[in-house]
Design an enzyme around this catalytic site. Structure first.
Site, PDB file in Angstrom:
ATOM      1  N   GLY A 162      -8.976 -25.427  -0.911  1.00 18.05           N
ATOM      2  CA  GLY A 162     -10.274 -25.457  -1.507  1.00 18.05           C
ATOM      3  C   GLY A 162     -11.247 -25.739  -0.438  1.00 18.05           C
ATOM      4  O   GLY A 162     -12.489 -26.536  -0.824  1.00 18.05           O
ATOM      5  N   VAL A 163     -11.522 -25.098   0.557  1.00 18.60           N
ATOM      6  CA  VAL A 163     -12.708 -25.248   1.688  1.00 18.60           C
ATOM      7  C   VAL A 163     -12.965 -23.968   2.193  1.00 18.60           C
ATOM      8  O   VAL A 163     -12.266 -22.950   2.118  1.00 18.60           O
ATOM      9  CB  VAL A 163     -12.041 -26.095   2.722  1.00 18.60           C
ATOM     10  CG1 VAL A 163     -11.953 -27.584   2.232  1.00 18.60           C
ATOM     11  CG2 VAL A 163     -11.009 -25.754   3.370  1.00 18.60           C
ATOM     12  N   LEU A 164     -14.314 -23.906   2.483  1.00 19.64           N
ATOM     13  CA  LEU A 164     -14.607 -22.678   3.385  1.00 19.64           C
ATOM     14  C   LEU A 164     -14.878 -23.115   4.816  1.00 19.64           C
ATOM     15  O   LEU A 164     -15.404 -24.300   5.281  1.00 19.64           O
ATOM     16  CB  LEU A 164     -15.917 -22.360   3.081  1.00 19.64           C
ATOM     17  CG  LEU A 164     -16.028 -21.566   1.539  1.00 19.64           C
ATOM     18  CD1 LEU A 164     -17.503 -21.442   1.224  1.00 19.64           C
ATOM     19  CD2 LEU A 164     -15.260 -20.555   1.221  1.00 19.64           C
TER      20      LEU A 164
ATOM     21  N   ASP B 211       0.231  -7.812   1.300  1.00 18.19           N
ATOM     22  CA  ASP B 211       0.569  -6.352   1.704  1.00 18.19           C
ATOM     23  C   ASP B 211       2.133  -6.214   1.401  1.00 18.19           C
ATOM     24  O   ASP B 211       2.430  -5.414   2.433  1.00 18.19           O
ATOM     25  CB  ASP B 211      -0.116  -5.684   2.895  1.00 18.19           C
ATOM     26  CG  ASP B 211      -0.011  -4.036   2.659  1.00 18.19           C
ATOM     27  OD1 ASP B 211      -0.025  -3.576   1.366  1.00 18.19           O
ATOM     28  OD2 ASP B 211      -0.006  -3.517   3.975  1.00 18.19           O
TER      29      ASP B 211
ATOM     30  N   GLY C 235       3.323   6.295   7.891  1.00 15.98           N
ATOM     31  CA  GLY C 235       4.693   6.718   7.722  1.00 15.98           C
ATOM     32  C   GLY C 235       5.666   5.437   7.942  1.00 15.98           C
ATOM     33  O   GLY C 235       6.844   5.218   7.364  1.00 15.98           O
ATOM     34  N   ASN C 236       5.177   4.870   8.817  1.00 11.39           N
ATOM     35  CA  ASN C 236       5.667   3.511   9.414  1.00 11.39           C
ATOM     36  C   ASN C 236       5.570   2.398   8.650  1.00 11.39           C
ATOM     37  O   ASN C 236       6.464   1.276   8.695  1.00 11.39           O
ATOM     38  CB  ASN C 236       5.540   3.207  11.086  1.00 11.39           C
ATOM     39  CG  ASN C 236       6.213   4.040  12.155  1.00 11.39           C
ATOM     40  OD1 ASN C 236       5.566   4.957  12.874  1.00 11.39           O
ATOM     41  ND2 ASN C 236       7.406   3.900  12.143  1.00 11.39           N
ATOM     42  N   SER C 237       4.654   2.585   7.795  1.00 16.20           N
ATOM     43  CA  SER C 237       4.121   1.359   6.965  1.00 16.20           C
ATOM     44  C   SER C 237       5.323   0.884   6.161  1.00 16.20           C
ATOM     45  O   SER C 237       6.000   1.633   5.608  1.00 16.20           O
ATOM     46  CB  SER C 237       3.074   1.766   6.233  1.00 16.20           C
ATOM     47  OG  SER C 237       1.999   2.057   6.847  1.00 16.20           O
TER      48      SER C 237
ATOM     49  N   HIS D 189       0.816  -1.072   0.014  1.00 13.61           N
ATOM     50  CA  HIS D 189      -0.008   0.037   0.086  1.00 13.61           C
ATOM     51  C   HIS D 189       0.979   1.255   0.000  1.00 13.61           C
ATOM     52  O   HIS D 189       0.328   2.647  -0.259  1.00 13.61           O
ATOM     53  CB  HIS D 189      -0.990   0.078   1.151  1.00 13.61           C
ATOM     54  CG  HIS D 189      -0.441   0.265   2.462  1.00 13.61           C
ATOM     55  ND1 HIS D 189      -0.354  -0.629   3.455  1.00 13.61           N
ATOM     56  CD2 HIS D 189       0.029   1.386   3.076  1.00 13.61           C
ATOM     57  CE1 HIS D 189       0.107  -0.345   4.501  1.00 13.61           C
ATOM     58  NE2 HIS D 189       0.281   1.130   4.432  1.00 13.61           N
TER      59      HIS D 189
END
Length: 459
Positions: free
Chosen positions: A261-263, A131, A203-205, A101
């Site tokens: 492939g499971v919920l 991320d 800003g730390n990201s 990001h």
């Protein structure tokens, strides 16, 4: 008093030497991209609007609105969008790790070192699921490099510190302890985040999280906040996961993750009781996707995964990172609870698809028949069954106050199983209801808007 303030101070860690040794390999990252939509900006990789800006202290409002601001000259003006963040150098040839990001949609990326050199960088690749982004500094020489540790060896309560550029204040050092490990966040369920109380702000990201050996053990990524600023809860990507992503992006240009492939859903106290577990644990499989490795490996809806390749699965959130770290094509051994007995299955792990769209459908109208527990159900229409890929069941058309309503069953739900018995018709449903044991919680499997889940019914 048995101890003095001087004695207490001697027991606290001294970060001065660690900061001096590691600050040079930490970088400030600034990006420039096309002008944003009117009335919106971006600060340090996190979106905010004018109302959020007004919540900041006056000093920061002036900074973001003023002509010296790297974020433009006031809301609504078509200025190029600029954002800032942090990162760190992991190799002498100039590879830099940061958050996705921070550099998302960037047209230009500039990396500033501690010695005030400003060097252009290219984007090697990103992994939005974790991320993460990998940059390459151009024309860099004699670059300092961080030491990386192992996040799997971390302990809750140990001291850690961060170096970054909150609100543009370069090389700010903050410290704290590890608050928890293996946190799952809705936006990135393939990352077992490190939770800390280290002060992290915009800003730390992308900046590093160090241990007391001066090793990077995480990448600061997110905070929990209601104000836009730090509130004592911050999250970092474990370095073991980050380095795996880095190596894949560097070597292959993309990231491959294992896929089952499971919920799944969490096993709470009532579900544990209904499935015969002594305590809540494991990951309950609510649905097995068609054509998935799980289906080929023999997994079924209603199985509770207790172990994955020898590792205990305490919470449902433990399972996705375990599967994601498994190399594609390898076979994993799963221990599941099925029908009150533990069963061992070997499943060949597939590759996580780019997107997993959820199916959804609107139930069809039709004549309904009444049923006990306050439920009104009807046969499952063929077109609805096909649209949500369900082979049998009954459709709930109305729910009155009672045990079914208390369990969370609602109109338009499709009931496919009661107390581990399949329900393919209204007759099956009525027989299952009549056979329910008194005074004991039982499980009910439903499909809601294309998603399967288990609920607990208490007759």
């Amino acid at each position: 008093m048995a101890w003095s303030q001087a004695g207490l101070a001697q027991e606290l860690p001294d970060f001065t030497g660690l900061v001096e040794e590691n600050a040079d390999a930490v970088v400030n990252i600034s990006t420039t991209s096309s002008a944003p939509a009117a009335g919106s900006k971006k600060f340090h990789g996190l979106p905010f609007d004018e109302r959020q800006l007004e919540q900041l202290p006056e000093f920061f409002q002036e900074f973001f609105r003023g002509p010296q601001s790297p974020y433009g000259r006031g809301p609504g003006k078509p200025q190029p969008r600029r954002s800032m963040g942090s990162g760190f150098i992991v190799s002498a040839d100039g590879y830099v790790l940061t958050n996705n990001h921070v550099v998302e949609d960037a047209d230009e990326i500039i990396v500033r070192l501690n010695d005030r050199r400003e060097l252009p960088a290219t984007l090697v690749g990103t992994d939005p699921r974790s991320d993460m982004a990998v940059l390459k500094i151009e024309n860099g020489d004699d670059l300092p490099v961080v030491k990386t540790g192992r996040s799997k060896n971390l302990k809750v309560g140990e001291w850690v510190f961060a170096i970054g550029s909150p609100f543009g204040f370069d090389y700010t050092v903050t410290a704290g302890i590890i608050s928890a490990l293996g946190r799952s966040l809705p936006s990135e369920n393939y990352v077992p985040f490190i939770q800390t109380d280290v002060a992290i702000n915009p800003g730390n990201s992308g900046g590093p999280l160090f241990n007391l050996k001066g090793e990077v053990i995480g990448i600061n990524s997110q905070i929990y906040t209601r104000s836009g600023g730090f509130m004592g809860v911050s999250f970092a990507i474990p370095i073991d996961d980050a380095m795996s992503v880095f190596r894949q992006i560097r070597d292959k240009g993309l990231v491959s993750r294992g896929w089952l492939g499971v919920l799944i859903q969490e096993v709470n106290r009532d579900l544990a009781e209904s499935f015969g577990l002594k305590r809540p644990r494991g990951a309950l499989i609510a649905e097995v996707m068609a054509g998935s490795p799980a289906l080929k490996g023999g997994l079924q809806s209603g199985d509770i995964v207790l172990e994955y390749d020898g590792e205990d699965v305490e919470r449902s959130s433990d399972l996705p990172p375990m599967v994601g770290r498994t190399p594609v094509g390898e076979t994993a051994r799963l221990t599941v609870l099925r029908g009150g007995k533990e069963v061992t299955l070997d499943v060949k792990i597939g590759q996580l698809p780019d997107e997993n769209g959820a199916q959804s459908a609107a139930p069809a109208e039709g004549d309904s028949s009444t049923a006990p527990l306050g439920l009104v159900v009807e046969p499952l229409p063929a077109d609805l069954a096909d649209s949500v890929d369900v082979s049998g069941g009954v459709v709930v058309t109305a729910v009155n106050k009672g045990p079914a309503y208390d369990a969370g069953i609602r109109a338009r739900d499709i009931i496919t199983e009661i107390n581990r018995e399949p329900v393919s018709s209204v007759d099956d449903f009525q027989k299952a209801i009549k056979a329910l044991p008194e005074g004991r919680a039982v499980s009910v499997r439903i499909v809601r808007q294309g998603r399967a889940m288990y609920l607990v019914l208490k007759p």
